[in-house]
Design a protein around this motif. Sequence first.
Motif, short mmCIF file in Angstrom:
data_model
loop_
_atom_site.label_atom_id
_atom_site.label_comp_id
_atom_site.label_asym_id
_atom_site.label_seq_id
_atom_site.Cartn_x
_atom_site.Cartn_y
_atom_site.Cartn_z
N TYR A 192 0.81 -1.21 0.00
CA TYR A 192 0.00 0.00 0.00
C TYR A 192 0.85 1.27 0.00
O TYR A 192 0.45 2.29 -0.56
CB TYR A 192 -0.94 0.00 1.21
CG TYR A 192 -1.84 -1.21 1.26
CD1 TYR A 192 -2.52 -1.64 0.12
CD2 TYR A 192 -2.00 -1.92 2.44
CE1 TYR A 192 -3.34 -2.76 0.16
CE2 TYR A 192 -2.82 -3.04 2.50
CZ TYR A 192 -3.48 -3.46 1.36
OH TYR A 192 -4.30 -4.56 1.39
N LYS A 211 0.47 4.55 -2.50
CA LYS A 211 0.44 5.94 -2.05
C LYS A 211 1.57 6.75 -2.67
O LYS A 211 1.37 7.88 -3.12
CB LYS A 211 0.54 6.00 -0.52
CG LYS A 211 -0.64 5.41 0.23
CD LYS A 211 -0.41 5.53 1.73
CE LYS A 211 -1.56 4.94 2.52
NZ LYS A 211 -1.34 5.05 3.98
N TYR A 230 0.88 7.47 -6.36
CA TYR A 230 -0.14 8.50 -6.52
C TYR A 230 0.43 9.87 -6.17
O TYR A 230 0.19 10.85 -6.90
CB TYR A 230 -1.36 8.20 -5.66
CG TYR A 230 -2.43 9.27 -5.74
CD1 TYR A 230 -3.36 9.27 -6.78
CD2 TYR A 230 -2.50 10.29 -4.80
CE1 TYR A 230 -4.33 10.26 -6.87
CE2 TYR A 230 -3.46 11.29 -4.89
CZ TYR A 230 -4.38 11.25 -5.92
OH TYR A 230 -5.34 12.25 -6.00
N ARG A 262 -8.38 10.48 -0.22
CA ARG A 262 -7.92 10.46 1.17
C ARG A 262 -8.73 9.46 2.00
O ARG A 262 -8.16 8.71 2.82
CB ARG A 262 -8.06 11.86 1.78
CG ARG A 262 -7.59 11.96 3.22
CD ARG A 262 -7.70 13.38 3.75
NE ARG A 262 -7.22 13.48 5.12
CZ ARG A 262 -7.93 13.17 6.20
NH1 ARG A 262 -9.18 12.75 6.05
NH2 ARG A 262 -7.42 13.29 7.41
N ARG A 318 -7.51 5.94 1.17
CA ARG A 318 -6.19 5.69 1.69
C ARG A 318 -6.22 5.39 3.19
O ARG A 318 -5.49 4.55 3.70
CB ARG A 318 -5.26 6.86 1.39
CG ARG A 318 -4.89 6.93 -0.08
CD ARG A 318 -4.22 8.23 -0.46
NE ARG A 318 -2.96 8.43 0.24
CZ ARG A 318 -1.96 9.14 -0.28
NH1 ARG A 318 -2.07 9.70 -1.46
NH2 ARG A 318 -0.86 9.30 0.41
#
Length: 207
Positions: free
Chosen positions: A72, A76, A79, A200, A203
């Motif tokens: 993950y 992040k 992105y 957000r 995430r």
Amino acid sequence: CGFINGTIMMLIGIVMNNALTYYGSLSVYGGDIPLAVAGIAGKLNGLLSAFIVGLTQGCQPIFGYNMGAGNYHRVKETYDKALTATLAMGFAAFVIFQIFPRELVLIFGAQDGLYLDFAERYFRIHMLTVGLSGVQPLSAGYFNGTGAVRQGIFLSLSRQCFFLLPMLILLPAAFGLDGVLYAGPMADILACAMSLAIVRERRVTYG
């Protein structure tokens, strides 16, 4: 989704062209000048859009692979780096559109003073938030790449369908030609804010 996007873009084109022609005819610029300037701006903005689309499509396999592998932090990181690149390209386009509107229009041929006056006004208002315009498609690609297809489709439709189309109908009715010019920036701001908020939230969900 592609068919829906294409249909919405067609509707936006029809509504915007009619608004520019109608409300332009009520101003000193007439109906032809706003329509011609919008066409030039659309072609120039399409160059930026091509870079954004390429970046988004290039990121999607990275999103998908690392999401499936449970990396993950890599999702992040990808992105965030893509968002930084998108904003940087958008800021560069913003500076060019704000400083050189007349010069850009003159690339497409010599024009008179009234034409150039409107071109300067159009670029500096309608293209005011071009720096934010890549956030929504990048975020939609982020969701598609991580398997959240519904959110991806929702975001891909958000700017054009939920914000821009209604504003192109409502704002000109209230503010005339200025309403057409400000519809794009308002749609960009709302779509950008929505995209970042939804990204957000996702995430936070997967840590």
